[in-house]
Design a protein around this motif. Structure first.
Motif, mmCIF file in Angstrom:
data_model
loop_
_atom_site.group_PDB
_atom_site.id
_atom_site.type_symbol
_atom_site.label_atom_id
_atom_site.label_comp_id
_atom_site.label_asym_id
_atom_site.label_seq_id
_atom_site.Cartn_x
_atom_site.Cartn_y
_atom_site.Cartn_z
ATOM 1 N N THR A 20 0.843 -1.136 -0.126
ATOM 2 C CA THR A 20 -0.053 0.075 0.013
ATOM 3 C C THR A 20 1.002 1.188 -0.196
ATOM 4 N N GLN A 64 -8.241 -3.835 -4.203
ATOM 5 C CA GLN A 64 -9.776 -3.357 -4.623
ATOM 6 C C GLN A 64 -9.889 -1.959 -3.968
ATOM 7 N N ASP A 65 -9.651 -1.912 -2.919
ATOM 8 C CA ASP A 65 -9.836 -0.373 -1.987
ATOM 9 C C ASP A 65 -8.827 0.286 -2.795
ATOM 10 N N ARG A 123 -9.657 3.880 -5.173
ATOM 11 C CA ARG A 123 -9.399 5.174 -4.679
ATOM 12 C C ARG A 123 -8.361 5.845 -6.025
ATOM 13 N N VAL A 132 -13.399 -4.034 6.136
ATOM 14 C CA VAL A 132 -13.305 -4.892 5.002
ATOM 15 C C VAL A 132 -14.304 -5.960 4.753
ATOM 16 N N ARG A 190 -17.174 -5.082 3.406
ATOM 17 C CA ARG A 190 -17.099 -4.862 1.807
ATOM 18 C C ARG A 190 -17.013 -6.315 0.921
ATOM 19 N N TYR A 191 -16.483 -7.224 1.663
ATOM 20 C CA TYR A 191 -16.007 -8.269 0.535
ATOM 21 C C TYR A 191 -16.324 -9.491 1.237
#
Length: 282
Positions: free
Chosen positions: A98, A136-137, A141, A178, A181-182
């Protein structure tokens, strides 16, 4: 005549163990110590039963024959291979991805080219799906696409990863937002299970692959390769051969992650250490 069930009484002989151990090492690189003799016996016992073979010698002869190499080798590896993994295992790698890897890639981005990751020993899928959650996050973004290849030597474990169903307890390391979301939570299974959402499942391509194969039929321009907690099962020479193949699949500047209990010190590889367990293709 003895039956397959009687094998638990007679056991596997030293000669049969060493014969199978050498064969397994040659075929998939796994280095079994003598202490694993009882483990091998117990795990292969069911294969003798399935094949209606009376002795481990008969099993050796079959699995090493052309017919056995074609149809039984995969089953043997499924029995012998150890698959231990978790979501967000060794989280520092995902933070480095990240904070460093994706920003570097975005700055040097080739238009319309997706970010490519290879999870080379994916086990039951927790690693590649964690990668997908993180990417994916970031993709939402920053507006980019990504692809994940996930491979493992075990056919059975790859199929389990494709199904993407896990005990709810396995999801404990995943941050709560998370999860929302997933993950999809089953309302009917006991104990409760979760499943990765279709959007993420579609981003991961699963394949059976033996890293001991002379030629690895995968792309040659990965931005990031994960090979964590696999090298510990190989001897030093096998580790170096496997890492040479993996490094050849990284694009220049791409990164390799290994496990925190592993080392590539003094190996002849086109890699330079960036941080502990993080290496960059030079």
């Amino acid at each position: 005549m003895s039956t397959p069930d009687s094998m638990t009484r007679t056991g596997i002989s030293d000669a049969e163990f060493f014969r199978l151990r050498d064969f397994i090492h040659k075929q998939c690189g796994i280095n079994l110590s003598v202490s694993k003799k009882i483990l091998m016996e117990s795990r292969l016992h069911k294969r003798l039963s399935a094949l209606k073979l009376d002795t481990y010698t008969a099993y050796c002869n079959y699995v090493m024959s052309p017919a056995g190499l074609d149809s039984e080798l995969v089953h043997m590896i499924d029995c012998i291979a150890t698959n231990k993994t978790d979501f967000y295992r060794e989280p520092g790698h995902f933070q480095f991805m990240t904070d460093v890897v994706i920003p570097e890639w975005l700055n040097a981005k080739v238009p319309h080219k997706p970010f490519k990751v290879w999870s080379s020993a994916c086990s039951s899928g927790e690693e590649p799906y964690t990668i997908a959650m993180v990417l994916q996050d970031l993709a939402v973004r920053h507006g980019f696409d990504y692809r994940i290849l996930a491979t493992d030597i075990s056919t059975k474990i790859v199929q389990q990863a494709i199904e993407a169903v896990y005990p709810e307890s396995a999801a404990i390391p995943i941050p709560i937002e998370v999860k929302k979301r997933y993950l999809l939570r089953s309302k009917v299974t006991t104990p409760p299970t979760v499943r990765i959402v279709p959007q993420l499942r579609a981003k991961v391509q699963f394949r059976r692959l033996n890293l001991m194969d002379t030629v690895l039929d995968v792309d040659k321009d990965f931005d990031l390769v994960f090979c964590r907690n696999l090298l510990i099962y190989f001897d030093r020479a096998t580790q170096e051969r496997v890492l040479q193949k993996l490094a050849s699949k990284l694009k220049p500047g791409g990164y390799l992650f290994i496990g925190h209990s592993e080392s590539i010190y003094a190996m002849n590889l086109p890699l330079q250490q960036v941080r502990p367990t993080v290496f960059q293709r030079v």
